[in-house]
Design a protein around this motif. Structure first.
Motif, PDB file in Angstrom:
ATOM      1  N   LEU A 199       0.832  -1.206   0.000  1.00 35.99           N
ATOM      2  CA  LEU A 199       0.000   0.000   0.000  1.00 35.99           C
ATOM      3  C   LEU A 199       0.868   1.259   0.000  1.00 35.99           C
ATOM      4  CD1 LEU A 199      -3.162   0.715   0.431  1.00 35.99           C
ATOM      5  CD2 LEU A 199      -2.407   1.339   2.729  1.00 35.99           C
ATOM      6  N   LEU A 200       1.923   1.261   0.810  1.00 35.95           N
ATOM      7  CA  LEU A 200       2.806   2.423   0.863  1.00 35.95           C
ATOM      8  C   LEU A 200       3.519   2.631  -0.470  1.00 35.95           C
ATOM      9  CD1 LEU A 200       4.417   2.251   4.422  1.00 35.95           C
ATOM     10  CD2 LEU A 200       2.338   3.427   3.679  1.00 35.95           C
ATOM     11  N   LYS A 201       3.896   1.552  -1.121  1.00 37.43           N
ATOM     12  CA  LYS A 201       4.520   1.675  -2.445  1.00 37.43           C
ATOM     13  C   LYS A 201       3.548   2.292  -3.442  1.00 37.43           C
ATOM     14  CE  LYS A 201       7.541  -2.322  -1.660  1.00 37.43           C
ATOM     15  NZ  LYS A 201       7.775  -3.746  -1.996  1.00 37.43           N
ATOM     16  N   GLN A 202       2.285   1.886  -3.380  1.00 36.64           N
ATOM     17  CA  GLN A 202       1.269   2.476  -4.256  1.00 36.64           C
ATOM     18  C   GLN A 202       1.132   3.973  -4.005  1.00 36.64           C
ATOM     19  OE1 GLN A 202      -2.611   0.475  -4.677  1.00 36.64           O
ATOM     20  NE2 GLN A 202      -1.701  -1.255  -3.591  1.00 36.64           N
ATOM     21  N   ALA A 203       1.323   4.379  -2.762  1.00 37.39           N
ATOM     22  CA  ALA A 203       1.184   5.787  -2.399  1.00 37.39           C
ATOM     23  C   ALA A 203       2.418   6.611  -2.749  1.00 37.39           C
ATOM     24  CB  ALA A 203       0.892   5.917  -0.905  1.00 37.39           C
ATOM     25  N   GLY A 204       3.461   5.970  -3.285  1.00 33.28           N
ATOM     26  CA  GLY A 204       4.641   6.700  -3.725  1.00 33.28           C
ATOM     27  C   GLY A 204       5.841   6.609  -2.824  1.00 33.28           C
ATOM     28  N   PHE A 205       5.766   5.794  -1.765  1.00 30.41           N
ATOM     29  CA  PHE A 205       6.927   5.645  -0.890  1.00 30.41           C
ATOM     30  C   PHE A 205       7.944   4.709  -1.533  1.00 30.41           C
ATOM     31  CE2 PHE A 205       3.753   7.130   2.110  1.00 30.41           C
ATOM     32  CZ  PHE A 205       4.482   7.979   2.929  1.00 30.41           C
ATOM     33  N   ARG A 206       9.204   4.940  -1.204  1.00 31.34           N
ATOM     34  CA  ARG A 206      10.279   4.097  -1.727  1.00 31.34           C
ATOM     35  C   ARG A 206      11.060   3.510  -0.549  1.00 31.34           C
ATOM     36  NH1 ARG A 206      15.044   7.088  -1.641  1.00 31.34           N
ATOM     37  NH2 ARG A 206      14.762   9.274  -1.060  1.00 31.34           N
ATOM     38  N   ASN A 207      11.955   2.565  -0.872  1.00 24.45           N
ATOM     39  CA  ASN A 207      12.755   1.890   0.161  1.00 24.45           C
ATOM     40  C   ASN A 207      11.873   1.390   1.307  1.00 24.45           C
ATOM     41  OD1 ASN A 207      15.112   2.512  -1.282  1.00 24.45           O
ATOM     42  ND2 ASN A 207      15.352   4.467  -0.235  1.00 24.45           N
ATOM     43  N   VAL A 208      10.763   0.773   0.931  1.00 21.82           N
ATOM     44  CA  VAL A 208       9.801   0.283   1.919  1.00 21.82           C
ATOM     45  C   VAL A 208      10.246  -1.090   2.437  1.00 21.82           C
ATOM     46  CG1 VAL A 208       7.408  -0.417   2.298  1.00 21.82           C
ATOM     47  CG2 VAL A 208       7.921   1.557   0.826  1.00 21.82           C
ATOM     48  N   ASN A 209      10.209  -1.263   3.736  1.00 20.29           N
ATOM     49  CA  ASN A 209      10.481  -2.584   4.306  1.00 20.29           C
ATOM     50  C   ASN A 209       9.661  -2.771   5.567  1.00 20.29           C
ATOM     51  OD1 ASN A 209      12.261  -1.855   6.755  1.00 20.29           O
ATOM     52  ND2 ASN A 209      13.265  -0.780   5.064  1.00 20.29           N
ATOM     53  N   GLU A 210       9.577  -3.999   6.016  1.00 24.06           N
ATOM     54  CA  GLU A 210       8.778  -4.301   7.198  1.00 24.06           C
ATOM     55  C   GLU A 210       9.499  -5.295   8.082  1.00 24.06           C
ATOM     56  OE1 GLU A 210       5.213  -5.944   5.360  1.00 24.06           O
ATOM     57  OE2 GLU A 210       5.860  -7.971   5.880  1.00 24.06           O
ATOM     58  N   ARG A 211       9.158  -5.259   9.367  1.00 28.21           N
ATOM     59  CA  ARG A 211       9.700  -6.253  10.299  1.00 28.21           C
ATOM     60  C   ARG A 211       8.622  -6.569  11.324  1.00 28.21           C
ATOM     61  NH1 ARG A 211      13.297  -4.657  15.319  1.00 28.21           N
ATOM     62  NH2 ARG A 211      12.809  -6.867  15.549  1.00 28.21           N
ATOM     63  N   GLU A 212       8.728  -7.755  11.895  1.00 29.31           N
ATOM     64  CA  GLU A 212       7.755  -8.218  12.871  1.00 29.31           C
ATOM     65  C   GLU A 212       8.229  -7.880  14.284  1.00 29.31           C
ATOM     66  OE1 GLU A 212       5.044 -12.177  13.061  1.00 29.31           O
ATOM     67  OE2 GLU A 212       7.200 -12.528  13.218  1.00 29.31           O
TER      68      GLU A 212
END
Length: 281
Positions: A199-212
């Motif tokens: 979703l964040l990538k669709q909104a134009g964010f870059r270098n997106v990552n996630e962690r638990e």
């Protein structure tokens, strides 16, 4: 925003204002429980002393107030739909001597700030309740300065969140509640791996990552767990409002039995699982 989404927003505003008294009562306990997710958000934002930071859907003020202690020569704008929740945030700020902040009651889908205002944006457990999550993400991206960072936490999948499924699963077995419409705002709407990141990538964010980030809600006893969930968790209260007194008591006994099965040492320490996602403009 269309009429249906506006209705959802107004319902949520009323709900969070209604529950603000419960959140005030349990604030120390709740903020201690949720602190690991706030700390991960703060680490992801790399807050500098002069930063101007936006904390969206901040409720009773976290992680915004903690961020304000780091941006000591800057400022944090703490927003939420519910004025009742922001009242708690203001009282906490006064008690802690924090002055470099302001509170703004507003909708994330219509942020009242100019383009490229903020150095960073935080959002802890807000995304899954936004009527239009993509519009919300685009608004956050709009108000960020180029190179600015966003970090957000959401609940993971139900299987990793016994703290809420222990009680809601039991309620559903007794009351056979209808399933919410697909994609409707709710606890686990963003829980699937990669969902919020995409979703964040669709909104134009870059270098997106996630962690638990995982841990336990440590209530100590069933007698502490039950009132906490009934005074803080809106889905629990909404569901139990449909039960008569005898059914409520049966549900309570079954919830206690379920918690004891999960925590055989009688500690009422129940697992939680969250996902923290970060990205840059």
């Amino acid at each position: 925003m269309n009429t249906q989404l506006e209705e959802i927003r107004e319902q949520q505003k009323a709900t969070w204002n209604k529950f603000s008294a419960g959140w005030r009562k349990w604030d120390d306990f709740t903020m201690d429980w949720l602190r690991p997710m706030g700390e991960e958000i703060i680490r992801s934002l790399h807050v500098k002393p002069t930063d101007l930071v936006l904390d969206v859907a901040a409720g009773t003020g976290e992680p915004g107030l903690s961020i304000a202690t780091l941006a000591r020569d800057g400022k944090v704008v703490i927003t939420d739909l519910a004025e009742g929740m922001l009242d708690v945030a203001r009282d906490k700020a006064r008690a802690r001597g924090i002055r470099n902040y302001e509170t703004v009651a507003c909708d994330v889908c219509e942020l009242p700030f100019p383009d490229e205002t903020f150095d960073a944006v935080s959002c802890r457990f807000g995304f899954m309740f936004f009527p239009d999550m993509l519009l919300a993400a685009r608004e956050m991206q709009r108000v960020l300065k180029p190179g600015g960072r966003l970090a957000a936490a959401v609940w993971s999948v139900p299987a990793k969140n016994a703290w809420i499924t222990a009680i809601m699963g039991t309620i559903n077995r007794h009351l056979e509640l209808p399933a919410p419409p697909p994609g409707a705002p709710g606890m686990f709407r963003c829980g699937s791996p990669g969902m919020l990141a995409d979703l964040l990538k669709q909104a134009g964010f870059r270098n997106v990552n996630e962690r638990e980030v995982t841990g336990k809600l440590r209530c100590g006893t069933n007698e502490q767990y039950w009132p906490f969930m009934n005074e803080v968790a809106a889905p629990v209260v909404a569901a139990l409002s449909k039960a008569d007194e005898a059914t409520r008591e049966k549900i309570k006994r079954d919830v206690f039995a379920q918690v004891d099965q999960l925590c055989q040492d009688k500690s009422a320490a129940l697992d939680y699982g969250t996902v923290v996602v970060q990205g840059e403009k």
